[in-house]
Design a protein around this motif. Structure first.
Motif: not given
Ligand code: AMP
Length: 394
Positions: A177, A208, A250, A260
């Motif tokens: 995204v 991350g 997002f 999440e």
């Molecule tokens: P999460 O563990 O899913 O919270 O992912 C950690 C970070 O990775 C997020 O806070 C975003 O900065 C990035 N991220 C995760 N999923 C996506 C996605 N589908 N598109 C873009 N960035 C992502």
């Protein structure tokens, strides 16, 4: 004096106790690590999560139990729930421990997410990439947090590489995204079903891992806050939830996509300790004890800065006006969250200069408070870093 049992004894448990002690509460933590940061603030049952005798000792005499991290094994949560009252219920753990179950749950509620599909074996990877599209983010279904266990991929070849690097385990493949910014909503639901939400927070991650947040998030139209609260309310009701829950979004072209759910107090809510009328930690305790919830109104604006990897000089931080240092008592290690600093300003217009100042102190560069610039940097990072693991150490 109520005795609260907490599964997990990390910094979140520690801050729960710091909020609860003034209310006359006592704490008992269950954590397999002898160095658990919360241990200094209560009794500590130090044993593996499947040790029934220790779990029995942990639950004896508790008024209520809760958990402070979502990787608590579900049989452990069910056992504790069977011997008393566990809030939030084990149901929330079951949903949030598996990224696929979580995403399907969110979609069933009619909420938006990135495009996603599950891959259980490598043979289906290519067809899933066609349906989801590239670039994509491949995430291990279980035990991923702070960006661990996930990789950004731009090509089918990179996806093959990522499949191997992630251990050939079941993954969720998500469309990448190109978000305008990341927002989170911390919300609390009491035992009666009453809810109160904090203002949306703007979050900035690196590798991350959350690095800094602005609270309340700047330039949030009332309709967007309402949309976030509506989405979170649907999730809370569907889980018949009690306690604090966090939804990470997002913001993309004026729409909110749920990334999440965290069934607990959250890093992006740490500013509430000094920056809101009632902290997320106190409100979680109020909720699980069936007490009236406190106001979630912000007091001025806050900048939250995580301390990652190495501790800053204490005197330098404490010399800053309206600045509050929290050190978690963890051994320094690269990528590890060791504490946080909250800086409060009275007016939103003062945020930019204070943020620059704090970032210089933390030597994190001079990233200006400018959403477009931050977005470009994120996109660039995602593209140049791929296909690297975007995770850090816990
Ligand atoms: P999460 O563990 O899913 O919270 O992912 C950690 C970070 O990775 C997020 O806070 C975003 O900065 C990035 N991220 C995760 N999923 C996506 C996605 N589908 N598109 C873009 N960035 C992502």
């Amino acid at each position: 004096m109520s005795l609260i049992g907490v599964l997990g004894g990390g910094q979140l448990g520690r801050m729960l106790a710091l909020a609860g002690v003034p209310l006359g509460l006592r704490f008992r933590f269950f954590d397999p690590s002898p160095d658990a940061p919360a241990a200094a603030l209560g009794q500590h049952v130090c044993a593996p999560y499947d040790d029934i005798a220790s779990l029995t000792r942990f639950t004896d005499g508790l008024d209520v139990a809760t958990y402070e991290f979502e990787c608590v094994p579900t049989p452990t949560a069910a056992f504790v729930n069977g011997r008393g009252r566990l809030f939030p219920s084990p149901l929330a753990l079951g949903v949030t421990q598996d990224r696929l179950v979580e995403k399907q749950f969110i979609r069933r509620l009619g909420l938006h997410t990135a495009a996603f599909a599950a891959v259980d074996d490598g043979d289906h990877l290519a067809s899933v990439l066609v349906s989801v599209g590239l670039p994509a983010v491949m995430k291990r279904r279980r035990h991923g947090y702070d960006g661990r266990g996930q990789m950004v991929v731009r090509t089918a070849a990179e996806a093959e590489h990522a499949w191997v690097a992630l251990g050939r385990q079941p993954v969720v493949v998500e469309g990448f995204v190109p978000f305008d910014r990341e927002l989170s909503l911390v919300i609390v639901r009491g035992r009666s079903g009453e809810t109160r939400a904090y203002p949306l927070v703007e979050n900035h991650h690196r590798d991350g891992v959350l690095h800094w947040s602005l609270a309340p998030a700047p330039a949030i139209p009332a309709a967007l806050q309402a949309e976030a609260e509506l989405a979170a309310g649907c999730i809370l009701n569907a889980l018949d939830y009690t306690g604090v829950l966090t939804v990470e979004f997002f913001e993309h072209r004026g729409r909110l996509l749920v990334n999440e759910i965290a069934p607990r107090v959250h890093n992006s809510g740490h500013w509430t300790i000094e920056g809101a009328e009632t902290s997320q930690f106190e409100n979680h305790l109020r909720a699980i004890l069936g007490l009236p919830l406190g106001s979630t109104a912000a007091i001025g604006c806050s900048i939250l800065h995580n301390i990652i990897g190495a501790l800053p000089d204490t005197a330098t931080i404490l010399a800053q006006p309206h600045t509050y240092l929290h050190v978690y008592g963890k051994a320094p290690r690269p990528g590890r969250k060791l504490g946080h600093v909250t800086t409060r300003v009275a007016e939103a217009r003062d945020i930019g200069s204070r943020l620059l100042h704090m970032q210089r102190l933390f030597k994190t560069g001079s990233v200006r408070h400018d959403a477009a610039r931050v977005r470009r940097a994120e996109e660039e990072r995602a593209h140049t870093a791929a296909p690297a693991d975007i995770g850090g150490a816990p």
